[in-house]
Design an enzyme around this catalytic site. Structure first.
Site, PDB file in Angstrom:
ATOM      1  N   HIS A 109       0.829  -1.223   0.000  1.00 40.32           N
ATOM      2  CA  HIS A 109       0.000   0.000   0.000  1.00 40.32           C
ATOM      3  C   HIS A 109       0.858   1.267   0.000  1.00 40.32           C
ATOM      4  CE1 HIS A 109      -3.860  -2.111   0.856  1.00 40.32           C
ATOM      5  NE2 HIS A 109      -3.060  -2.978   1.441  1.00 40.32           N
ATOM      6  N   ASN A 182     -10.381  -2.846   2.352  1.00 44.36           N
ATOM      7  CA  ASN A 182     -10.046  -2.876   0.926  1.00 44.36           C
ATOM      8  C   ASN A 182     -11.288  -2.612   0.090  1.00 44.36           C
ATOM      9  OD1 ASN A 182      -7.319  -3.419   1.187  1.00 44.36           O
ATOM     10  ND2 ASN A 182      -7.521  -5.622   0.919  1.00 44.36           N
ATOM     11  N   HIS A 373      -4.114   1.035  11.902  1.00 45.36           N
ATOM     12  CA  HIS A 373      -3.916  -0.228  12.627  1.00 45.36           C
ATOM     13  C   HIS A 373      -5.290  -0.826  12.954  1.00 45.36           C
ATOM     14  CE1 HIS A 373      -2.677  -3.266  15.259  1.00 45.36           C
ATOM     15  NE2 HIS A 373      -1.842  -2.619  16.038  1.00 45.36           N
TER      16      HIS A 373
HETATM   17 FE1  HDE Z   1      -2.571  -4.829   5.490  1.00 47.15          FE
HETATM   18  N1  HDE Z   1      -0.766  -4.057   5.949  1.00 47.15           N
HETATM   19  N2  HDE Z   1      -1.900  -6.680   6.015  1.00 47.15           N
HETATM   20  N3  HDE Z   1      -4.298  -5.732   4.856  1.00 47.15           N
HETATM   21  N4  HDE Z   1      -3.224  -3.092   4.860  1.00 47.15           N
HETATM   22  C1  HDE Z   1      -0.416  -2.763   5.800  1.00 47.15           C
HETATM   23  O1  HDE Z   1       0.688  -1.462   7.414  1.00 47.15           O
HETATM   24  C2  HDE Z   1      -0.788  -6.905   6.730  1.00 47.15           C
HETATM   25  C3  HDE Z   1      -4.639  -7.038   4.940  1.00 47.15           C
HETATM   26  C4  HDE Z   1      -4.465  -2.796   4.418  1.00 47.15           C
HETATM   27  O2  HDE Z   1      -3.335   3.425   4.051  1.00 47.15           O
HETATM   28  C5  HDE Z   1       0.903  -2.431   6.422  1.00 47.15           C
HETATM   29  O3  HDE Z   1       1.009   0.733   7.794  1.00 47.15           O
HETATM   30  C6  HDE Z   1      -0.695  -8.298   7.101  1.00 47.15           C
HETATM   31  C7  HDE Z   1      -6.029  -7.238   4.693  1.00 47.15           C
HETATM   32  C8  HDE Z   1      -4.536  -1.409   4.026  1.00 47.15           C
HETATM   33  O4  HDE Z   1      -1.643   3.308   5.421  1.00 47.15           O
HETATM   34  C9  HDE Z   1       1.335  -3.767   7.038  1.00 47.15           C
HETATM   35  C10 HDE Z   1      -1.809  -8.891   6.551  1.00 47.15           C
HETATM   36  C11 HDE Z   1      -6.526  -5.976   4.449  1.00 47.15           C
HETATM   37  C12 HDE Z   1      -3.272  -0.891   4.278  1.00 47.15           C
HETATM   38  C13 HDE Z   1       0.186  -4.677   6.658  1.00 47.15           C
HETATM   39  C14 HDE Z   1      -2.550  -7.862   5.890  1.00 47.15           C
HETATM   40  C15 HDE Z   1      -5.433  -5.059   4.552  1.00 47.15           C
HETATM   41  C16 HDE Z   1      -2.481  -1.967   4.801  1.00 47.15           C
HETATM   42  C17 HDE Z   1       1.885  -1.784   5.493  1.00 47.15           C
HETATM   43  C18 HDE Z   1      -2.204 -10.352   6.595  1.00 47.15           C
HETATM   44  C19 HDE Z   1      -7.971  -5.597   4.080  1.00 47.15           C
HETATM   45  C20 HDE Z   1      -2.801   0.521   4.006  1.00 47.15           C
HETATM   46  C21 HDE Z   1       1.954  -0.331   5.912  1.00 47.15           C
HETATM   47  C22 HDE Z   1      -2.283 -10.877   7.921  1.00 47.15           C
HETATM   48  C23 HDE Z   1      -8.890  -5.821   5.172  1.00 47.15           C
HETATM   49  C24 HDE Z   1      -2.961   1.397   5.208  1.00 47.15           C
HETATM   50  C25 HDE Z   1       1.174  -0.264   7.116  1.00 47.15           C
HETATM   51  C26 HDE Z   1      -2.625   2.830   4.865  1.00 47.15           C
HETATM   52  C27 HDE Z   1      -1.158  -1.811   5.208  1.00 47.15           C
HETATM   53  C28 HDE Z   1       0.151  -5.945   7.045  1.00 47.15           C
HETATM   54  C29 HDE Z   1      -3.750  -8.136   5.170  1.00 47.15           C
HETATM   55  C30 HDE Z   1      -5.619  -3.649   4.313  1.00 47.15           C
HETATM   56  C31 HDE Z   1       2.669  -4.319   6.582  1.00 47.15           C
HETATM   57  C32 HDE Z   1       0.405  -8.933   7.884  1.00 47.15           C
HETATM   58  C33 HDE Z   1      -6.810  -8.546   4.725  1.00 47.15           C
HETATM   59  C34 HDE Z   1      -5.734  -0.688   3.452  1.00 47.15           C
HETATM   60  O5  HDE Z   1       1.417  -3.697   8.431  1.00 47.15           O
END
Ligand code: HDE
Length: 741
Positions: A109, A182, A373
């Site tokens: 992202h 999402n 978060h």
């Molecule tokens: Fe994320 N995801 N994600 N994700 N995600 C991040 O956090 C992660 C997942 C989503 O506009 C990170 O600050 C793991 C699902 C959005 O700043 C990180 C898993 C969904 C955004 C991270 C998922 C999301 C992130 C990277 C699987 C939809 C952008 C930067 C367990 C419900 C937030 C950050 C923004 C961002 C980890 C799966 C949505 C790396 C480990 C499912 C919208 O922490």
């Protein structure tokens, strides 16, 4: 010193216009987000709560230590031609700061755009939740919303085929609540353990860092073809949902099942939805690829301009509520993030409205530094045991530590809670707060016991007291083994055109895969979704549908079994189609904020042009005069008409529809202009509404356009044109002989 006066102020004749806060230095204020009333357009005047250091008209340049700078043009040297002196602390401060301007981009992202806004609930939600921001319809909760693509890096194109992030930070009186979702309601994997693998597979390949912001490559499809649980999400990612027309025209989903808790401590399962008031719309894949070259900031620009012009994007917050007792009522597991709850089974209740009404003042300070978060909760909302969600609860703080560099990231203005923060956390890099007390421990007597814990009745957070009584295992429930039934449900719910687009997307992506065995495995998986789909994809790949498709191996281990491979299953879905899954059923009665190109040249019929522009504008659309040259063109009555863009600097793909005005000389000029013909041909290829005045219809004779096709209006009828633009696209035109460019 012949130019000495330049060093002390603006050169003669140049008047400095300060963008805002003229004459006032606001310094760093304590908080950004007090609700800012905004009517139309940007409300920069009310931005006096902004946390940026602004320049007033009388202010002089200083170093970071506040020392007035006398010369910002020259470094300190030993003589006019001499070496630069190490002593030059002003140069060193400036360069050092510059050297450290970048922070690590988000691992996923990274590419995003954001806006401020407000949320308001329609009715008190007391029945389901005690969350205060969901009780009072009179209360506006400030929000900051960030949209993003997933795979590309920070400078990548907006129009990549990808999932879009939809993150909302609610600054509630009870602390920050983040709904980090999402634009698709399901996910690729069921367990957080597989997330690094998924992301490694989709990111550019490690040896040559190709391709950027694209899933059409070997490693992604290698992984997917071995992960049958991804199949449902793949159908979404290959659908037009992955190439939105605008960030303002996307749905949002919380994806996981969460809990709502009321003041009687009753729990309800909940799925969160965002429903855009402008409807859900997408572009064509060929168009997306052209936009990526013509304007890689297409979505960012669109969001920014809509807000600047007072067309505030809006969504309704929807909830699907499932009583605790119904947890096991469905043929899928509510904890499985590869499943959605069809709206036919549990309707979506629209409970409030989100309005984005103010652009950020500084991209880095706000959009880049915002830290979301899923674990930022308020009383009345809680988690479920969805294993993907549970893993996310670890990841987000961890990632902020490396990205923002300090456990004090909550003190960055965009991340601050509007509720005052009191606790015993202290120190660390870049600490802003100056704690004046001497007790940073609890219990204490010296500080009078402060800060105290809050009782649940006073808003203290308590976790839902779910009973857990089981063995430790690495594995997953058999209720997670069905990987195909909702993939089929999604495919069956699509219109003919949408299905064709999924077929074409798979053809495109898999044709970029260089290893035949991966294509074989993928087509094998597609046979589990729909045989016709698999056949159409296989035909384009020049391969047979595998007679005995390689049975995809599910790598997860049954909770009660041994770590041996087993077959995923397909259960029978209780419904065959779900209307809400198809964009064909979306809002089609508004042309609000649609961008219309008005093709014109010298000699254009002023009356016809003015009439059409007036009617389109009255219906909410925005028109741009596109002509062979910039400056003015002359109307048939001699009036100068200002040109907005040229056939050379813009493109048909950046508009929703095209109107060609009448006028003899005008039509003659455009008829012989290759760029004008290409413009309308391309609009036709991408199935957009096209209107000409009666005499301008002659121009279409030099194009590939079928004048009788749907959405082609050749008599200048504004009413019909407006209705056609509202339809968004006439996909059925794709069946006809194709336009080559
Ligand atoms: Fe994320 N995801 N994600 N994700 N995600 C991040 O956090 C992660 C997942 C989503 O506009 C990170 O600050 C793991 C699902 C959005 O700043 C990180 C898993 C969904 C955004 C991270 C998922 C999301 C992130 C990277 C699987 C939809 C952008 C930067 C367990 C419900 C937030 C950050 C923004 C961002 C980890 C799966 C949505 C790396 C480990 C499912 C919208 O922490």
């Amino acid at each position: 010193m012949p130019h000495a006066e330049h060093l002390y102020g603006p050169p003669n004749g140049i008047k400095l216009v300060w963008k805002r806060h003229a004459g006032i230095c606001t310094g760093i204020t304590n908080h950004t987000f007090m609700a800012k009333k905004s009517t139309k357009g940007s409300d920069k005047k009310t931005a006096d709560l902004q946390p940026d250091i602004e320049t007033g008209s009388n202010e002089m340049m200083t170093t970071d230590q506040g020392l007035l700078i006398n010369d910002d043009q020259n470094s300190l040297k030993a003589g006019e031609r001499g070496a630069t002196l190490l002593e030059d602390f002003i140069l060193r401060e400036k360069i050092t700061h510059f050297d450290h301007e970048r922070i690590p981009e988000r691992i996923v992202h990274a590419r995003g755009s954001a806006a401020h806004g407000v949320f308001r609930v329609y009715e008190p939600m007391t029945k389901y939740t005690k969350a205060k921001f969901l009780q009072d319809p009179a209360r506006e909760t400030p929000v900051f919303v960030r949209f993003s693509t997933v795979a590309g890096s920070r400078g990548s194109t907006d129009l990549a085929r990808d999932v879009r992030g939809f993150s909302v930070k609610f600054y509630t009186d009870e602390g920050n609540y983040d709904l980090v979702g999402n634009n698709m309601p399901v996910f690729f994997i069921q367990d957080a353990m597989k997330f690094p693998d998924l992301i490694h597979a989709v990111k550019p390949e490690p040896h040559n860092e190709i391709p950027q912001a694209a899933s059409a490559h070997d490693t992604f499809w290698d992984f997917i073809s071995l992960m049958p649980e991804s199949t449902h999400m793949i159908m979404w990612a290959m659908s037009d949902r992955a190439i939105p027309r605008s960030l303002r025209m996307m749905e949002g989903f919380g994806v996981h099942t969460f809990r709502l808790i009321n003041d009687k401590n009753e729990s309800f399962f909940v799925k969160f939805h965002w429903k855009p008031l402008l409807g859900v719309h997408s572009v064509a894949w060929d168009e997306a690829q052209v936009i990526s070259g013509k304007d890689a900031d297409f979505h960012r620009r669109d969001l920014w301009e809509a807000i600047e012009s007072g067309n505030f994007p809006e969504w309704e917050l929807g909830i699907q509520v499932i009583p605790q007792a119904d947890e096991h009522k469905f043929e899928f597991d509510l904890l499985d993030p590869t499943k959605l709850v069809p709206e036919e089974l549990v309707p979506v209740q629209r409970i409030g409205r989100l309005t984005l009404n103010r652009n950020p003042d500084n991209f880095f300070a706000e959009t880049e530094q915002v830290a979301f978060h899923p674990g930022h909760l308020v009383p009345g909302i809680d988690f479920t045991n969805d294993p993907l969600l549970q893993g996310r609860l670890f990841s987000y703080t961890d990632t902020q530590l490396s990205r923002l560099g300090s456990p004090n990231f909550h003190e960055i203005p965009i991340n601050r809670s509007v509720n005052t923060v009191h606790n015993n956390q202290r120190d660390g890099h870049m600490r802003q707060q100056i704690n004046k007390d001497i007790t940073s421990y609890s219990p204490n007597s010296i500080g009078g016991g402060c800060p105290f814990q809050a009782k649940a009745a006073d808003g203290g957070f308590t976790s839902y007291d779910e009973r857990i009584d089981s063995k430790k295992i690495r594995g997953r429930s058999k209720s997670f083994f069905d990987h195909f039934s909702q993939a089929t449900l999604f495919y069956n719910s699509q219109s003919q055109a949408e299905q064709a687009h999924i077929v074409n997307a798979l053809r495109f992506e898999l044709s970029k895969v260089t290893i035949p065995a991966i294509r074989d495995r993928m087509v094998g998986i597609l046979t589990q979704v729909d045989k016709g789909l698999a056949k159409q994809v296989a035909d384009a790949l020049g391969m047979p549908v595998p007679k005995k498709p390689e049975q995809p191996i599910n790598h997860s281990i049954p909770a009660d079994g041994k770590p041996a491979a087993y077959q995923p299953i397909k259960v029978t879905s209780s419904i065959e189609k779900s209307e809400a899954l198809s964009m064909a059923n979306t809002v089609k009665d508004t042309i609000q904020t649609r961008q219309i190109a008005v093709l014109a040249a010298d000699g254009v019929d002023e009356a016809l042009l003015n009439n059409m522009v007036k009617k389109l504008t009255a219906a909410g659309a925005q028109t741009k005069i596109v002509a062979p040259h910039l400056g003015n063109i002359k109307g048939n009555k001699g009036t100068d008409i200002m040109v907005d863009q040229t056939l050379f600097n813009t493109a048909s793909v950046l508009f929703d529809a095209v109107y060609v005005a009448g006028g003899t000389a005008n039509v003659k000029a455009l008829q012989n202009d290759g760029d004008a013909l290409h413009f309308v041909n391309q609009a036709y290829k991408h199935c957009k509404a096209i209107a000409t005045d009666s005499d301008a219809a002659a121009l279409l004779d030099n194009t590939y356009i079928d004048k009788k096709a749907n959405g082609v209006i050749t008599d200048g009828n504004a009413k019909n044109f407006i209705a056609a633009i509202g339809m968004h696209r006439f996909w059925e035109r794709e069946q006809q002989p194709k336009v080559p460019a």
